[in-house]
Design an enzyme around this catalytic site. Structure first.
Site, mmCIF file in Angstrom:
data_model
loop_
_atom_site.group_PDB
_atom_site.id
_atom_site.type_symbol
_atom_site.label_atom_id
_atom_site.label_comp_id
_atom_site.label_asym_id
_atom_site.label_seq_id
_atom_site.Cartn_x
_atom_site.Cartn_y
_atom_site.Cartn_z
ATOM 1 N N ASP A 178 -9.890 -6.026 -1.259
ATOM 2 C CA ASP A 178 -9.439 -5.119 -0.456
ATOM 3 C C ASP A 178 -9.703 -4.906 0.544
ATOM 4 O OD1 ASP A 178 -6.371 -5.039 1.562
ATOM 5 O OD2 ASP A 178 -5.916 -3.451 0.146
ATOM 6 N N ASP A 203 0.764 -0.707 -0.060
ATOM 7 C CA ASP A 203 -0.070 0.012 -0.419
ATOM 8 C C ASP A 203 0.776 1.084 0.069
ATOM 9 O OD1 ASP A 203 -2.385 -1.151 0.027
ATOM 10 O OD2 ASP A 203 -2.293 -1.836 2.297
#
Length: 218
Positions: free
Chosen positions: A173, A33
């Protein structure tokens, strides 16, 4: 085939190399991320960290760019076989030109859709996308609870992919764990980015192995 990508944002960064070595036999690749403190209210790693992970592992990378200008990040990334770069449909950049730049950089293309964004927003770009990522939490922080309202997007997206006769995969996600992964996989999701569902457990290796076990029985 179900793919599970541990999201390293929740891992023990002090002992990251050891953690990756232990998890590597049980996962598809590494979900990274990248946040810029503008597109989302958090700041994580830059290109040097991504490059270090690429050198440390032969596994594919799934680089999730939660940033305002993803095209500026691309030229600093490594060429890593079978890896994805995700950009958000909500970004300020041109989606077609950004996806083309990703392809030109030898990565697979992925478009993320935030929980409040209608899934129809990605339909015009499906022919350019190898993957669509449905966000099941608001991007920016690990450890959030799964937003159940996004589940209806999965069959809608699956139907449109089928209508256009494409092979685009569906990913999810945010807030994924052993309580919900089977139901989501049954709806047609094949790729899972998982953070707290692995790392916020007493035994991340055992947690990852169990996730694989239960989806295999679905």
């Amino acid at each position: 085939m179900i793919e599970i990508w541990p999201s390293l944002i929740s891992s023990n960064l002090i002992d990251l190399k050891s953690t990756m070595e232990l998890l590597s036999p049980h996962c598809t690749g590494w979900h990274l991320d990248i946040m810029d403190n503008h597109f989302v209210p958090n700041l994580t790693w830059g290109a040097p960290f991504v490059n270090a992970i690429a050198r440390a592992s032969s596994k594919p990378l799934w680089i999730h760019l939660m940033i305002d200008h993803p095209e500026e990040f691309l030229e600093r990334l490594p060429h890593h076989p079978h890896s994805y770069i995700t950009v958000h449909i909500e970004t300020k950049s041109s989606i077609p030109s950004t996806l083309k730049a990703i392809k030109d950089s030898s990565f697979k293309t992925s478009i993320a859709v935030n929980p409040e964004t209608p899934i129809e927003m990605v339909f015009p770009y499906l022919t350019q996308a190898d993957q669509i990522l449905i966000m099941s939490v608001n991007p920016g922080w690990s450890g959030q609870s799964f937003i159940k309202d996004v589940v209806h997007k999965i069959p809608q997206l699956k139907q449109e992919i089928h209508r256009q006769k494409l092979a685009t995969s569906i990913a999810i996600d945010g807030g994924i764990n052993h309580d919900n992964i089977v139901e989501i996989a049954r709806l047609g999701v094949t790729q899972f980015g998982i953070a707290s569902g692995i790392f916020d457990t007493d035994n991340p290796i055992q947690a990852l192995a169990y996730l694989h076990e239960i989806v295999a029985r679905k």
